[in-house]
Design a protein around this motif. Structure first.
Motif, mmCIF file in Angstrom:
data_model
loop_
_atom_site.group_PDB
_atom_site.id
_atom_site.type_symbol
_atom_site.label_atom_id
_atom_site.label_comp_id
_atom_site.label_asym_id
_atom_site.label_seq_id
_atom_site.Cartn_x
_atom_site.Cartn_y
_atom_site.Cartn_z
ATOM 1 N N SER A 1 95.488 -50.345 -40.193
ATOM 2 C CA SER A 1 95.997 -50.045 -41.526
ATOM 3 C C SER A 1 97.389 -49.429 -41.455
ATOM 4 O O SER A 1 98.301 -49.812 -42.201
ATOM 5 C CB SER A 1 95.041 -49.101 -42.256
ATOM 6 O OG SER A 1 95.531 -48.757 -43.533
ATOM 7 N N LEU B 1 99.966 -52.064 -40.461
ATOM 8 C CA LEU B 1 100.311 -52.959 -41.563
ATOM 9 C C LEU B 1 101.303 -52.292 -42.515
ATOM 10 O O LEU B 1 102.246 -52.943 -42.989
ATOM 11 C CB LEU B 1 99.050 -53.373 -42.314
ATOM 12 C CG LEU B 1 98.088 -54.287 -41.556
ATOM 13 C CD1 LEU B 1 96.805 -54.480 -42.349
ATOM 14 C CD2 LEU B 1 98.731 -55.644 -41.254
ATOM 15 N N ILE C 1 97.113 -61.338 -36.331
ATOM 16 C CA ILE C 1 96.115 -60.411 -35.791
ATOM 17 C C ILE C 1 95.222 -61.181 -34.830
ATOM 18 O O ILE C 1 94.683 -62.247 -35.171
ATOM 19 C CB ILE C 1 95.257 -59.773 -36.907
ATOM 20 C CG1 ILE C 1 96.144 -58.978 -37.867
ATOM 21 C CG2 ILE C 1 94.193 -58.852 -36.298
ATOM 22 C CD1 ILE C 1 95.385 -58.329 -39.021
ATOM 23 N N LYS D 1 93.825 -54.565 -48.190
ATOM 24 C CA LYS D 1 95.254 -54.425 -47.873
ATOM 25 C C LYS D 1 95.784 -55.687 -47.215
ATOM 26 O O LYS D 1 96.885 -56.160 -47.553
ATOM 27 C CB LYS D 1 95.482 -53.217 -46.963
ATOM 28 C CG LYS D 1 96.934 -53.011 -46.557
ATOM 29 C CD LYS D 1 97.100 -51.806 -45.654
ATOM 30 C CE LYS D 1 96.891 -50.517 -46.408
ATOM 31 N NZ LYS D 1 97.191 -49.318 -45.571
ATOM 32 N N ILE D 2 95.016 -56.248 -46.287
ATOM 33 C CA ILE D 2 95.433 -57.491 -45.634
ATOM 34 C C ILE D 2 95.597 -58.604 -46.663
ATOM 35 O O ILE D 2 96.615 -59.298 -46.707
ATOM 36 C CB ILE D 2 94.398 -57.914 -44.566
ATOM 37 C CG1 ILE D 2 94.437 -56.954 -43.377
ATOM 38 C CG2 ILE D 2 94.661 -59.348 -44.090
ATOM 39 C CD1 ILE D 2 93.325 -57.181 -42.373
ATOM 40 N N GLU D 3 94.590 -58.770 -47.504
ATOM 41 C CA GLU D 3 94.612 -59.857 -48.482
ATOM 42 C C GLU D 3 95.787 -59.742 -49.444
ATOM 43 O O GLU D 3 96.377 -60.747 -49.858
ATOM 44 C CB GLU D 3 93.297 -59.866 -49.263
ATOM 45 C CG GLU D 3 93.163 -61.028 -50.231
ATOM 46 C CD GLU D 3 91.796 -61.083 -50.863
ATOM 47 O OE1 GLU D 3 91.154 -62.149 -50.792
ATOM 48 O OE2 GLU D 3 91.350 -60.062 -51.428
ATOM 49 N N LEU E 1 98.685 -57.988 -48.919
ATOM 50 C CA LEU E 1 99.982 -57.751 -48.302
ATOM 51 C C LEU E 1 100.954 -58.841 -48.746
ATOM 52 O O LEU E 1 100.561 -60.003 -48.903
ATOM 53 C CB LEU E 1 99.838 -57.763 -46.781
ATOM 54 C CG LEU E 1 100.808 -56.884 -45.995
ATOM 55 C CD1 LEU E 1 100.496 -55.411 -46.207
ATOM 56 C CD2 LEU E 1 100.729 -57.210 -44.500
ATOM 57 N N VAL F 1 99.527 -62.933 -43.363
ATOM 58 C CA VAL F 1 98.776 -62.453 -42.209
ATOM 59 C C VAL F 1 97.903 -63.596 -41.716
ATOM 60 O O VAL F 1 97.112 -64.173 -42.482
ATOM 61 C CB VAL F 1 97.903 -61.233 -42.568
ATOM 62 C CG1 VAL F 1 97.209 -60.704 -41.306
ATOM 63 C CG2 VAL F 1 98.737 -60.138 -43.211
ATOM 64 N N LEU G 1 87.298 -59.464 -41.483
ATOM 65 C CA LEU G 1 88.731 -59.235 -41.343
ATOM 66 C C LEU G 1 89.471 -60.567 -41.308
ATOM 67 O O LEU G 1 90.513 -60.728 -41.952
ATOM 68 C CB LEU G 1 89.030 -58.416 -40.090
ATOM 69 C CG LEU G 1 90.486 -57.962 -39.928
ATOM 70 C CD1 LEU G 1 90.551 -56.603 -39.241
ATOM 71 C CD2 LEU G 1 91.303 -58.968 -39.110
ATOM 72 N N CYS H 1 92.453 -62.407 -44.057
ATOM 73 C CA CYS H 1 93.763 -62.944 -43.708
ATOM 74 C C CYS H 1 94.065 -64.182 -44.552
ATOM 75 O O CYS H 1 93.166 -64.853 -45.051
ATOM 76 C CB CYS H 1 93.821 -63.289 -42.218
ATOM 77 S SG CYS H 1 93.686 -61.867 -41.106
#
Length: 255
Positions: A37, A40, A54, A93-95, A97, A101, A116, A120
């Protein structure tokens, strides 16, 4: 923040986050989630990074799930807090960003590891990869967004089959059902993923950021309006001006 569980390497606008816990098959514990986290957040603010990959250390495992020892004795309240904190601090947060990713799934992607990868924007896998959500074998369900993202990727029926049976599927089967985009030999996976990332990195960062926001709303009633608004907003941004000018001048744009 000093990282103990991940390694970050940036080259040609592409940053690779490697989860480096091979002794635990790169399982996600609280410290590792916090480190990813934080990384990122850092990469989001760095202009030298335009695309993030990742992956996991070694050739056996991408992420072999969550570290069960950490939550084995939790009560309902603590378990809900674990899931909520994990989703908010990492998976969502990944989705969301604004930089793409890509998951380079280099082995086992189970439980939280598959969750996870599903967060992405793109997923590439090695031929030896095995993917699954085994939570019901523990009397649990996926808690990091698995019940929500899997149906969107493969459809409700297949998602139910994978979640209810807890079976692992091959990378080839994952590609057939749309869970991963491409499958490569283990030794080619990272190079192929970097090649895609480098191709993406040459395009408009603002255009890609707006595209991510619109695509993420594609299964809601707000998606079309978001696309229209973003399309208009980009007309007043430097990336659009450079892209159109380069097209008219018959040259490659420099974003």
């Amino acid at each position: 923040m000093n990282y103990e569980n991940i390694i970050i390497d940036t080259e040609q606008h592409v940053s690779v986050i490697t989860i480096n816990r091979p002794q635990s098959l790169n399982a996600l514990n609280a410290a590792t989630i916090a480190e990813i986290s934080n990384a990122l957040d850092k990469l989001q603010s760095e202009t030298s990074c335009r695309v993030i990959i990742i992956t996991g250390a070694g050739e056996k495992s991408f992420i072999a799930g969550a570290d069960i020892k950490e939550f084995a004795d939790f009560n309902a309240e603590k378990a809900q807090q674990l899931a909520r904190n994990g989703q908010n601090s990492l998976f969502n947060k990944i989705e969301n960003l604004t930089k793409p990713v890509i998951a380079a799934i280099n082995g086992f992607a189970l439980g939280g590891g598959l969750e996870l990868a599903m967060a992405c924007h793109i997923r590439y896998a090695s031929e030896n990869a095995k993917l699954g959500l085994p939570e019901v074998t523990l009397g649990l369900i996926p808690g990091y967004g698995g019940t929500q993202r899997l149906p969107k990727l493969v459809g409700k029926g297949l998602a139910n089959e994978l979640i209810f049976s807890a079976k692992m599927i091959s990378a080839e089967r994952a590609q057939e059902i749309g869970l991963v985009n491409e499958v490569f030999p283990q030794e080619e996976l990272l190079a192929k993923t970097k090649a895609l990332a480098e191709q993406i990195s040459k395009n408009s960062p603002m255009g890609i950021a707006k595209a991510i926001e619109s695509v993420n709303l594609s299964d809601t009633d707000k998606g079309f309006e978001k696309e229209i608004i973003s399309f208009g907003e980009l007309f007043e941004m430097d990336d659009k001006k450079e892209g159109v000018a380069a097209f008219l001048e018959k040259r490659k744009p420099v974003f």
